[in-house]
Design an enzyme around this catalytic site. Structure first.
Site, mmCIF file in Angstrom:
data_model
loop_
_atom_site.group_PDB
_atom_site.id
_atom_site.type_symbol
_atom_site.label_atom_id
_atom_site.label_comp_id
_atom_site.label_asym_id
_atom_site.label_seq_id
_atom_site.Cartn_x
_atom_site.Cartn_y
_atom_site.Cartn_z
ATOM 1 N N TYR A 11 10.459 -1.661 -6.221
ATOM 2 C CA TYR A 11 11.634 -0.806 -5.984
ATOM 3 C C TYR A 11 12.508 -1.338 -4.838
ATOM 4 C CZ TYR A 11 14.043 3.447 -4.294
ATOM 5 O OH TYR A 11 14.961 4.353 -3.835
ATOM 6 N N PHE A 80 7.113 -7.258 1.110
ATOM 7 C CA PHE A 80 7.050 -5.899 0.572
ATOM 8 C C PHE A 80 5.728 -5.607 -0.140
ATOM 9 C CE2 PHE A 80 11.626 -6.940 0.433
ATOM 10 C CZ PHE A 80 12.166 -5.811 1.017
ATOM 11 N N SER A 124 5.939 1.580 7.669
ATOM 12 C CA SER A 124 6.289 2.926 7.194
ATOM 13 C C SER A 124 6.248 3.913 8.345
ATOM 14 C CB SER A 124 5.263 3.341 6.142
ATOM 15 O OG SER A 124 5.393 4.706 5.858
ATOM 16 N N TYR A 148 -3.805 4.515 3.325
ATOM 17 C CA TYR A 148 -2.574 3.737 3.141
ATOM 18 C C TYR A 148 -1.911 3.490 4.499
ATOM 19 C CZ TYR A 148 2.443 3.081 2.482
ATOM 20 O OH TYR A 148 3.746 2.615 2.582
ATOM 21 N N LYS A 152 -1.065 -0.043 6.956
ATOM 22 C CA LYS A 152 0.211 -0.434 7.579
ATOM 23 C C LYS A 152 0.015 -0.684 9.074
ATOM 24 C CE LYS A 152 2.759 -0.468 4.008
ATOM 25 N NZ LYS A 152 3.253 -1.752 3.517
ATOM 26 N N TYR A 176 10.055 2.197 7.528
ATOM 27 C CA TYR A 176 10.968 2.958 6.674
ATOM 28 C C TYR A 176 10.639 4.429 6.759
ATOM 29 C CZ TYR A 176 10.804 -1.563 4.088
ATOM 30 O OH TYR A 176 10.794 -2.879 3.701
ATOM 31 N N ASN A 197 4.774 10.864 -7.210
ATOM 32 C CA ASN A 197 4.216 11.502 -6.008
ATOM 33 C C ASN A 197 5.325 11.977 -5.091
ATOM 34 O OD1 ASN A 197 1.409 10.771 -6.491
ATOM 35 N ND2 ASN A 197 2.094 8.670 -6.132
ATOM 36 N N GLY A 293 -1.978 17.475 4.285
ATOM 37 C CA GLY A 293 -1.560 16.257 4.984
ATOM 38 C C GLY A 293 -0.066 16.203 5.271
HETATM 39 P P1 NAD Z 1 6.649 -1.006 -5.181
HETATM 40 O O1 NAD Z 1 5.258 -0.679 -5.627
HETATM 41 O O2 NAD Z 1 7.780 -0.651 -6.086
HETATM 42 O O3 NAD Z 1 6.735 -2.560 -4.868
HETATM 43 C C1 NAD Z 1 5.645 -3.314 -4.386
HETATM 44 C C2 NAD Z 1 5.533 -4.567 -5.239
HETATM 45 O O4 NAD Z 1 4.468 -5.368 -4.739
HETATM 46 C C3 NAD Z 1 5.225 -4.253 -6.703
HETATM 47 O O5 NAD Z 1 6.161 -4.926 -7.521
HETATM 48 C C4 NAD Z 1 3.808 -4.784 -6.902
HETATM 49 O O6 NAD Z 1 3.609 -5.271 -8.216
HETATM 50 C C5 NAD Z 1 3.720 -5.882 -5.845
HETATM 51 N N1 NAD Z 1 2.377 -6.171 -5.340
HETATM 52 C C6 NAD Z 1 1.475 -5.267 -4.832
HETATM 53 N N2 NAD Z 1 0.363 -5.911 -4.440
HETATM 54 C C7 NAD Z 1 0.547 -7.239 -4.689
HETATM 55 C C8 NAD Z 1 -0.245 -8.406 -4.493
HETATM 56 N N3 NAD Z 1 -1.480 -8.343 -3.969
HETATM 57 N N4 NAD Z 1 0.277 -9.600 -4.847
HETATM 58 C C9 NAD Z 1 1.529 -9.681 -5.379
HETATM 59 N N5 NAD Z 1 2.305 -8.620 -5.589
HETATM 60 C C10 NAD Z 1 1.839 -7.408 -5.254
HETATM 61 O O7 NAD Z 1 6.858 -0.351 -3.745
HETATM 62 P P2 NAD Z 1 8.190 -0.135 -2.892
HETATM 63 O O8 NAD Z 1 8.511 1.301 -2.902
HETATM 64 O O9 NAD Z 1 9.213 -1.122 -3.283
HETATM 65 O O10 NAD Z 1 7.633 -0.461 -1.439
HETATM 66 C C11 NAD Z 1 7.737 -1.752 -0.876
HETATM 67 C C12 NAD Z 1 7.058 -1.771 0.469
HETATM 68 O O11 NAD Z 1 7.632 -0.771 1.310
HETATM 69 C C13 NAD Z 1 5.560 -1.473 0.422
HETATM 70 O O12 NAD Z 1 4.920 -2.301 1.362
HETATM 71 C C14 NAD Z 1 5.476 -0.027 0.843
HETATM 72 O O13 NAD Z 1 4.228 0.269 1.435
HETATM 73 C C15 NAD Z 1 6.606 0.066 1.850
HETATM 74 N N6 NAD Z 1 7.146 1.429 2.012
HETATM 75 C C16 NAD Z 1 7.609 2.099 0.910
HETATM 76 C C17 NAD Z 1 8.081 3.404 1.050
HETATM 77 C C18 NAD Z 1 8.589 4.174 -0.147
HETATM 78 O O14 NAD Z 1 8.708 5.394 -0.055
HETATM 79 N N7 NAD Z 1 8.915 3.540 -1.269
HETATM 80 C C19 NAD Z 1 8.087 4.012 2.317
HETATM 81 C C20 NAD Z 1 7.636 3.299 3.414
HETATM 82 C C21 NAD Z 1 7.154 1.989 3.241
HETATM 83 N N1 UFG Z 2 7.680 17.411 -2.021
HETATM 84 C C1 UFG Z 2 7.712 18.535 -2.833
HETATM 85 N N2 UFG Z 2 7.406 18.390 -4.147
HETATM 86 C C2 UFG Z 2 7.079 17.173 -4.698
HETATM 87 C C3 UFG Z 2 7.055 16.029 -3.860
HETATM 88 C C4 UFG Z 2 7.353 16.193 -2.518
HETATM 89 O O1 UFG Z 2 7.991 19.633 -2.363
HETATM 90 O O2 UFG Z 2 6.796 17.113 -5.904
HETATM 91 C C5 UFG Z 2 8.064 17.562 -0.596
HETATM 92 C C6 UFG Z 2 6.959 17.168 0.380
HETATM 93 O O3 UFG Z 2 6.118 18.265 0.635
HETATM 94 C C7 UFG Z 2 7.786 16.734 1.593
HETATM 95 C C8 UFG Z 2 9.058 16.139 0.976
HETATM 96 O O4 UFG Z 2 9.124 16.682 -0.339
HETATM 97 O O5 UFG Z 2 8.179 17.858 2.349
HETATM 98 C C9 UFG Z 2 9.020 14.622 0.869
HETATM 99 O O6 UFG Z 2 7.826 14.222 0.192
HETATM 100 P P1 UFG Z 2 7.620 12.718 -0.321
HETATM 101 O O7 UFG Z 2 6.285 12.669 -0.986
HETATM 102 O O8 UFG Z 2 8.804 12.273 -1.096
HETATM 103 O O9 UFG Z 2 7.618 11.889 1.030
HETATM 104 P P2 UFG Z 2 6.650 11.944 2.287
HETATM 105 O O10 UFG Z 2 7.523 12.108 3.490
HETATM 106 O O11 UFG Z 2 5.560 12.906 2.121
HETATM 107 O O12 UFG Z 2 5.977 10.509 2.253
HETATM 108 C C10 UFG Z 2 6.767 9.336 2.050
HETATM 109 C C11 UFG Z 2 5.923 8.275 1.366
HETATM 110 C C12 UFG Z 2 4.846 7.799 2.270
HETATM 111 C C13 UFG Z 2 5.443 7.354 3.556
HETATM 112 C C14 UFG Z 2 6.258 8.461 4.173
HETATM 113 C C15 UFG Z 2 6.943 7.995 5.413
HETATM 114 O O13 UFG Z 2 5.317 8.794 0.191
HETATM 115 O O14 UFG Z 2 4.204 6.700 1.686
HETATM 116 O O15 UFG Z 2 7.254 8.882 3.254
HETATM 117 O O16 UFG Z 2 7.640 6.823 5.153
HETATM 118 F F1 UFG Z 2 4.457 7.012 4.383
#
Ligand code: NAD
Ligand code: UFG
Length: 341
Positions: A11, A80, A124, A148, A152, A176, A197, A293
């Protein structure tokens, strides 16, 4: 620069590839497609002007990674690739440690052998757990609450040790907050696969008719309307920060950690209402009990990124919702039917 983007089919990585290409960088993607689809590649090609070079390699595959670094002369890496679902990490902690820490070790070994010493890492806001105060600054206490998040934090610490051992090695840890939205073309976006999620993809799937209603987790938090408050940030703004971080590493030659958020908290109900305005669709919801959580309120102080990277979020919540909806309505089942579940 020639940049290796690990997880570039995912993403956030895909959006970063587009921005890096726009800034004139050469991009090579490494991704094992464990949480993404190769269907993103032709769409990236259309946005980037050419098919990005890509390797279907797991970061833990030492021979595959060594081959990649032999083939290309990289100037820097944006990392990423990771598993990212909090709930799943509680069920499968070994997989999360193996993939996220093992993958980073594999990457660092390959970088070391090839003499590549600039790295931007996807961290994160989860490393802050439940913060004592908001907005959260980078020097706030770190207290992770799930496997998770621990991966990080461990990787941030590992990178700190690598920087300490090698003054020529430079890292930008980017923490992020809540990335949402999609590229304004509607051709790339978030494709969670199965039941989402996170809030925004869930809202999108309700609006497009894949799910009946949103469950709002908790209506009794000490916030303006009782629902949880987060710092949602447009993925295109987030992607830009990676290009700015690469420029910072080249210019400043040091290690630093940055919060990436807008600095503004938005409640679940505020996001639902903004989405309804942007999409013209209704998003039925019911308030259910709190999700274990979860915390009441988390938003960033992004001042350090403003000051040192020259970066600030520019796109507001209306743009986030408009672009998320455009992606969802143009691709109701994601890239290749991954949303069907
Ligand atoms: P994503 O799952 O869409 O992208 C991660 C990519 O990494 C995927 O395409 C997956 O196939 C690839 N991948 C995973 N493990 C691998 C491995 N061992 N070797 C090669 N490729 C591998 O996730 P995203 O939302 O784009 O997130 C990117 C990064 O940002 C992640 O590190 C995630 O922890 C971090 N992050 C995401 C969020 C969020 O809400 N999306 C928030 C905070 C941090
Ligand atoms: N929420 C709902 N219904 C849902 C999903 C979420 O009410 O179906 C609420 C949650 O309770 C929260 C808010 O929407 O109040 C945001 O929830 P998200 O799951 O979208 O995001 P979080 O802040 O809980 O967590 C996200 C990522 C984590 C990351 C964190 C901080 O999932 O991986 O942001 O970057 F660690």
């Amino acid at each position: 620069m020639r940049i290796l983007v690990t997880g570039g089919a995912g993403y956030i990585g895909a959006h970063a590839c587009v921005v890096l290409a726009e800034r004139g960088h050469d991009v090579v993607i490494v991704d094992n497609f464990s949480n993404s689809s190769p269907a993103v590649l032709p769409r990236l090609a259309a946005l980037m002007g050419r098919v990005p070079a890509h390797a279907d390699v797991d970061l833990r595959d030492a021979a595959g990674m060594a081959g990649l670094f032999r083939t290309h002369d990289f100037d820097a890496v944006v990392h990423f690739a990771a598993l990212k679902a909090v709930g799943e990490s509680c069920e499968k902690p070994l997989e999360y440690f193996e993939n996220n820490i093992g993958g980073t070790l594999g990457l660092l070994r390959a970088m070391k052998s090839a003499g590549v010493r600039n790295l931007v890492f996807s961290s994160s806001a989860t490393v802050y757990g439940a913060p004592d105060t908001v907005p959260v600054r980078e020097d706030a206490a770190l207290r992770v609450t799930n496997p998770y998040g621990r991966t990080k934090l461990v990787v941030e610490q590992l990178l700190g040790d690598v920087c300490a051992s090698d003054p020529g090695f430079h890292v930008a840890n980017l923490r992020y907050f809540n990335p949402v939205g999609a590229h304004p073309s509607g051709t790339i976006g978030e494709d969670p696969g199965g039941v989402p999620n996170n809030l925004m993809p869930y809202i999108c799937q309700v609006a497009v008719g894949l799910r009946a209603r949103l469950s709002i987790f908790g209506g009794d938090y000490p916030t303006t309307d009782g629902t949880g408050v987060r710092d949602y940030i447009h993925v295109v703004d987030l992607a830009r920060a990676h290009a700015d971080a690469l420029d910072f590493l080249q210019r400043e030659e040091r290690c630093e950690t940055f919060n990436l958020g807008t600095g503004r908290g938005i409640s679940v109900i505020e996001l639902v209402k903004a989405f309804e305005r942007a999409s013209g669709r209704r998003v039925p919801f019911e308030i259910v009990s709190r999700r274990p959580g979860d915390v009441a309120e988390v938003y960033a102080d992004p001042a350090l990124a403003n000051r040192l990277l020259g970066w600030r979020a520019e796109l507001d919540v209306d743009a986030m919702c408009r672009d998320a909806w455009r992606w969802q309505s143009m691709n109701p089942m994601g890239y290749a039917g991954r949303a069907a579940a």
